[in-house]
Design a protein around this motif. Structure first.
Motif, PDB file in Angstrom:
ATOM      1  N   VAL A  74      59.421   2.386  49.685  1.00  0.00           N
ATOM      2  CA  VAL A  74      59.562   1.303  48.707  1.00  0.00           C
ATOM      3  C   VAL A  74      59.147   1.790  47.319  1.00  0.00           C
ATOM      4  O   VAL A  74      59.824   1.518  46.312  1.00  0.00           O
ATOM      5  CB  VAL A  74      58.728   0.073  49.128  1.00  0.00           C
ATOM      6  N   ALA A  75      58.034   2.507  47.239  1.00  0.00           N
ATOM      7  CA  ALA A  75      57.551   3.004  45.946  1.00  0.00           C
ATOM      8  C   ALA A  75      58.579   3.921  45.289  1.00  0.00           C
ATOM      9  O   ALA A  75      58.817   3.846  44.074  1.00  0.00           O
ATOM     10  CB  ALA A  75      56.220   3.740  46.134  1.00  0.00           C
ATOM     11  N   ILE A  76      59.169   4.791  46.067  1.00  0.00           N
ATOM     12  CA  ILE A  76      60.179   5.705  45.531  1.00  0.00           C
ATOM     13  C   ILE A  76      61.368   4.929  44.989  1.00  0.00           C
ATOM     14  O   ILE A  76      61.868   5.214  43.888  1.00  0.00           O
ATOM     15  CB  ILE A  76      60.613   6.700  46.626  1.00  0.00           C
ATOM     16  N   GLU A  77      61.828   3.954  45.739  1.00  0.00           N
ATOM     17  CA  GLU A  77      62.993   3.184  45.317  1.00  0.00           C
ATOM     18  C   GLU A  77      62.702   2.405  44.036  1.00  0.00           C
ATOM     19  O   GLU A  77      63.540   2.337  43.125  1.00  0.00           O
ATOM     20  CB  GLU A  77      63.414   2.215  46.436  1.00  0.00           C
ATOM     21  N   VAL A  78      61.510   1.806  43.923  1.00  0.00           N
ATOM     22  CA  VAL A  78      61.128   1.065  42.717  1.00  0.00           C
ATOM     23  C   VAL A  78      61.120   1.994  41.498  1.00  0.00           C
ATOM     24  O   VAL A  78      61.649   1.660  40.432  1.00  0.00           O
ATOM     25  CB  VAL A  78      59.749   0.402  42.900  1.00  0.00           C
ATOM     26  N   ALA A  79      60.506   3.166  41.664  1.00  0.00           N
ATOM     27  CA  ALA A  79      60.421   4.110  40.545  1.00  0.00           C
ATOM     28  C   ALA A  79      61.799   4.592  40.131  1.00  0.00           C
ATOM     29  O   ALA A  79      62.109   4.688  38.934  1.00  0.00           O
ATOM     30  CB  ALA A  79      59.520   5.284  40.934  1.00  0.00           C
ATOM     31  N   ARG A  80      62.640   4.930  41.094  1.00  0.00           N
ATOM     32  CA  ARG A  80      63.998   5.388  40.774  1.00  0.00           C
ATOM     33  C   ARG A  80      64.765   4.327  39.989  1.00  0.00           C
ATOM     34  O   ARG A  80      65.429   4.628  38.987  1.00  0.00           O
ATOM     35  CB  ARG A  80      64.743   5.732  42.062  1.00  0.00           C
ATOM     36  N   PHE A 101      59.058  13.362  30.669  1.00  0.00           N
ATOM     37  CA  PHE A 101      58.746  12.754  29.386  1.00  0.00           C
ATOM     38  C   PHE A 101      58.032  13.761  28.491  1.00  0.00           C
ATOM     39  O   PHE A 101      57.344  14.667  28.969  1.00  0.00           O
ATOM     40  CB  PHE A 101      57.836  11.521  29.580  1.00  0.00           C
ATOM     41  N   ASP A 102      58.183  13.567  27.180  1.00  0.00           N
ATOM     42  CA  ASP A 102      57.416  14.366  26.239  1.00  0.00           C
ATOM     43  C   ASP A 102      55.932  14.078  26.420  1.00  0.00           C
ATOM     44  O   ASP A 102      55.538  12.989  26.873  1.00  0.00           O
ATOM     45  CB  ASP A 102      57.832  14.041  24.807  1.00  0.00           C
ATOM     46  N   SER A 147      66.795  19.796  37.389  1.00  0.00           N
ATOM     47  CA  SER A 147      67.675  19.079  36.466  1.00  0.00           C
ATOM     48  C   SER A 147      67.034  17.841  35.871  1.00  0.00           C
ATOM     49  O   SER A 147      67.328  17.469  34.738  1.00  0.00           O
ATOM     50  CB  SER A 147      68.971  18.679  37.180  1.00  0.00           C
ATOM     51  N   GLY A 148      66.131  17.169  36.625  1.00  0.00           N
ATOM     52  CA  GLY A 148      65.595  15.898  36.149  1.00  0.00           C
ATOM     53  C   GLY A 148      64.095  15.800  36.073  1.00  0.00           C
ATOM     54  O   GLY A 148      63.561  14.781  35.636  1.00  0.00           O
ATOM     55  N   MET A 175      66.084   4.707  36.110  1.00  0.00           N
ATOM     56  CA  MET A 175      67.511   4.702  35.837  1.00  0.00           C
ATOM     57  C   MET A 175      67.902   3.543  34.921  1.00  0.00           C
ATOM     58  O   MET A 175      68.645   3.720  33.948  1.00  0.00           O
ATOM     59  CB  MET A 175      68.290   4.620  37.165  1.00  0.00           C
ATOM     60  N   GLN A 176      67.405   2.356  35.211  1.00  0.00           N
ATOM     61  CA  GLN A 176      67.805   1.180  34.438  1.00  0.00           C
ATOM     62  C   GLN A 176      67.248   1.193  33.023  1.00  0.00           C
ATOM     63  O   GLN A 176      67.896   0.719  32.088  1.00  0.00           O
ATOM     64  CB  GLN A 176      67.347  -0.090  35.164  1.00  0.00           C
ATOM     65  N   ASN A 177      66.052   1.747  32.844  1.00  0.00           N
ATOM     66  CA  ASN A 177      65.402   1.690  31.541  1.00  0.00           C
ATOM     67  C   ASN A 177      65.520   2.970  30.723  1.00  0.00           C
ATOM     68  O   ASN A 177      65.419   2.918  29.486  1.00  0.00           O
ATOM     69  CB  ASN A 177      63.913   1.355  31.720  1.00  0.00           C
ATOM     70  N   HIS A 178      65.728   4.108  31.392  1.00  0.00           N
ATOM     71  CA  HIS A 178      65.710   5.381  30.664  1.00  0.00           C
ATOM     72  C   HIS A 178      66.872   6.307  31.018  1.00  0.00           C
ATOM     73  O   HIS A 178      66.963   7.396  30.462  1.00  0.00           O
ATOM     74  CB  HIS A 178      64.385   6.107  30.920  1.00  0.00           C
ATOM     75  N   ARG A 179      67.737   5.871  31.920  1.00  0.00           N
ATOM     76  CA  ARG A 179      68.874   6.713  32.355  1.00  0.00           C
ATOM     77  C   ARG A 179      68.407   8.080  32.833  1.00  0.00           C
ATOM     78  O   ARG A 179      69.056   9.095  32.604  1.00  0.00           O
ATOM     79  CB  ARG A 179      69.893   6.882  31.214  1.00  0.00           C
ATOM     80  N   LYS A 180      67.291   8.132  33.523  1.00  0.00           N
ATOM     81  CA  LYS A 180      66.747   9.388  34.040  1.00  0.00           C
ATOM     82  C   LYS A 180      66.808   9.392  35.561  1.00  0.00           C
ATOM     83  O   LYS A 180      66.602   8.355  36.205  1.00  0.00           O
ATOM     84  CB  LYS A 180      65.300   9.589  33.579  1.00  0.00           C
TER      85      LYS A 180
END
Length: 536
Positions: free
Chosen positions: A509-515, A475-476, A448-449, A519-524
């Motif tokens: 920590v890396a996973i949480e930062v990326a998520r 991403f494209d 889905s994502g 979400m905040q910048n791209h709603r993904k």
């Protein structure tokens, strides 16, 4: 007595049910359904509850995969004898060998045999169906006689090897049948199912009028149709290529059981097909449902390494489309037609296939033959079973119930009602191994994502090099590298200067930062994973 379906209701396939009588529990059938959901190959019923009941036996009605395919998975947690008719037993032996299951107590139980399993007596009767040795079950219990039809039809002019034990059922009816459990698959089709003989005659006509190569696509398990195609080929002077492992396996089993006469002089290997004139070749291929790796699909996609078809050849789908497979089958048909092949399907030429399931009049005939006091439709969607229930009520059966997978149907000498439920579900299988809930969740997230992977390099618990990010399906292509660098930068800024006692802590920590960034910048919401590997 209690009857509990674990699969096969509100769906087509995955048939499995449990019968409990006092201290005796038996399983009836143990099938799979084929699916590409979650990237799986198949699914079988969840056996967790069944294993707690420790059934004394597994009784198989016939050898189709939706009745035997889940046995290797049930037997991983259970040791119990399996009773199966001859053709089914041969197929089960093959499945057990594939899964390297040894010392399984497999007992051949042909039509007419009777077994005593605890407080339940199990007798088999022969039925017509699209596989050899199909049987129904007569189950004598302290509350009365139950009849489970298995999959069935009633042919007025059966072909050689088919049998329907009408006289035994009539004899049974004279003594009284407490409950009929009957196959509902054909309940939406008026009249009677086409005869197998008529499908064979149509196949003969279409092959005779075809000027070049002919591909017959049919269900591999239908030994009667395989035998007919082989006979027609011999009579019309064509050599036969058996294309696909399933076709080859079922032909081998049918030969061993005497259902198909010697054919060695008729067969050619796939690599020899191109060396013969096109009008002297008949190919019998598996893959009627458009399965991606099947022989038929590979022919349609021009991906088969040994056999090729071309404009002017004929493909005959002597089969039906199982619900849910329409898109895949239409794709195969379209690919053949775009290349100039003539494609004969049941939609435009219904005479080329005969269903193995009885239509409404055959279902009505079964009710009239047995005259049961109670009736429960099994095998099929809610719509199929509701339509079947209407037939029973038209025939004056007062006790009739629609039940669901997991329903606990209690039957006494005088009454029948649902008294509760047990846990049911599906277990998805990829290859030969079940998929855990965790893996399914990860696959859903990726589907889905998309996927983001963060690669970390640590030394002494600290970030040694800038993180590397790889993404797919998020991403494209034009934006991918730039966005991966931005994610890596955010992860680096968060981890820089910190010391982690375990690689897993840095990954978390890396996973949480990326998520959070995505979400905040791209709603993904892609599936994000990180790997710190081994410290340098």
């Amino acid at each position: 007595m209690q009857f509990i379906p674990l699969g096969g209701l509100n769906e087509v396939g995955m048939n499995c049910a449990v019968l409990i009588c006092g201290d005796t529990t038996i399983a009836i059938d143990c099938g799979v359904t084929f699916t590409d959901e979650h990237g799986a190959d198949m699914a079988h019923p969840d056996f967790e509850w069944l294993l707690t009941q420790r059934p004394k036996a597994i009784v198989i009605t016939h050898g189709h995969e939706d009745h035997i395919g889940a046995l290797p998975y049930l037997l991983r947690g259970l040791r119990a004898p399996i009773y199966a008719p001859p053709y089914a037993a041969a197929l089960i032996e093959d499945r057990l060998a594939e899964h390297r299951l040894k010392d399984v107590d497999l007992r051949v139980s042909p039509a007419g045999s009777r077994e005593r399993i605890g407080s339940i007596s199990v007798e088999r009767f022969a039925v017509h169906h699209s596989i050899a040795d199909a049987t129904g079950l007569i189950l004598d219990t302290p509350v009365g006689t139950l009849v489970h039809t298995g999959d069935f039809k009633i042919e007025s002019d059966p072909c050689e090897g088919q049998r329907f034990d009408r006289s035994r059922l009539e004899q049974l009816a004279s003594k009284g049948v407490r409950l009929l459990l009957s196959d509902s698959t054909g309940a939406t089709v008026e009249g009677r199912a086409r005869l197998e003989r008529d499908a064979e005659k149509a196949l003969d006509r279409w092959i005779a009028r075809s000027p070049n190569r002919v591909v017959v696509a049919t269900f591999s398990s239908n030994a009667f149709r395989l035998r007919a195609a082989l006979r027609i080929a011999r009579e019309q002077g064509r050599k036969v290529c058996l294309l696909g492992m399933s076709v080859q396996k079922h032909t081998e089993v049918a030969r061993e059981l005497g259902l198909i006469p010697p054919i060695d002089s008729l067969l050619i290997a796939p690599e020899d097909v191109d060396s013969l004139p096109r009008d002297e070749v008949l190919i019998i291929a598996g893959g009627t449902q458009g399965e991606p790796s099947s022989a038929l699909t590979r022919l349609a996609r021009e991906e088969h390494s040994l056999v090729h078809v071309e404009a002017g050849d004929t493909v005959i789908f002597s089969s039906r489309v199982i619900p849910g497979h329409e898109t895949a089958v239409f794709d195969v048909v379209n690919r053949f037609e775009r290349r100039g092949l003539e494609v004969i399907t049941r939609d435009e030429h219904p005479e080329v296939h005969a269903s193995g399931h009885g239509s409404r009049e055959e279902q009505r005939a079964m009710i009239r033959i047995l005259k049961p006091r109670a009736f429960v439709p099994v095998h099929g969607t809610h719509h199929h079973r509701r339509r079947h229930l209407e037939l029973a009520r038209e025939e004056g059966i007062g006790q009739a119930e629609l039940i669901e997978n997991g329903s606990v149907l209690e039957v006494t000498k005088d009454a029948m009602r649902v008294v509760g439920s047990v846990p049911v579900g599906r277990v998805y299988v990829d290859g030969t191994e079940p998929l855990s809930a965790e893996v399914i969740g990860e696959r859903r997230a990726m589907a889905s994502g998309g996927l983001v992977t963060i690669l970390l390099s640590l030394r002494g618990g600290r970030l040694r090099h800038p993180p590397r990010v790889i993404s797919r399906g998020v991403f494209d292509a034009a934006d991918r590298s730039r966005m991966e660098r931005r994610i890596a930068e955010h992860v680096r800024n968060r981890l820089k200067g910190q010391r982690f006692f375990a690689p897993e802590d840095a990954e978390e920590v890396a996973i949480e930062v990326a998520r959070r960034f995505l979400m905040q910048n791209h709603r993904k919401r892609p599936f994000v994973t990180a790997d710190a590997g081994k410290e340098a």
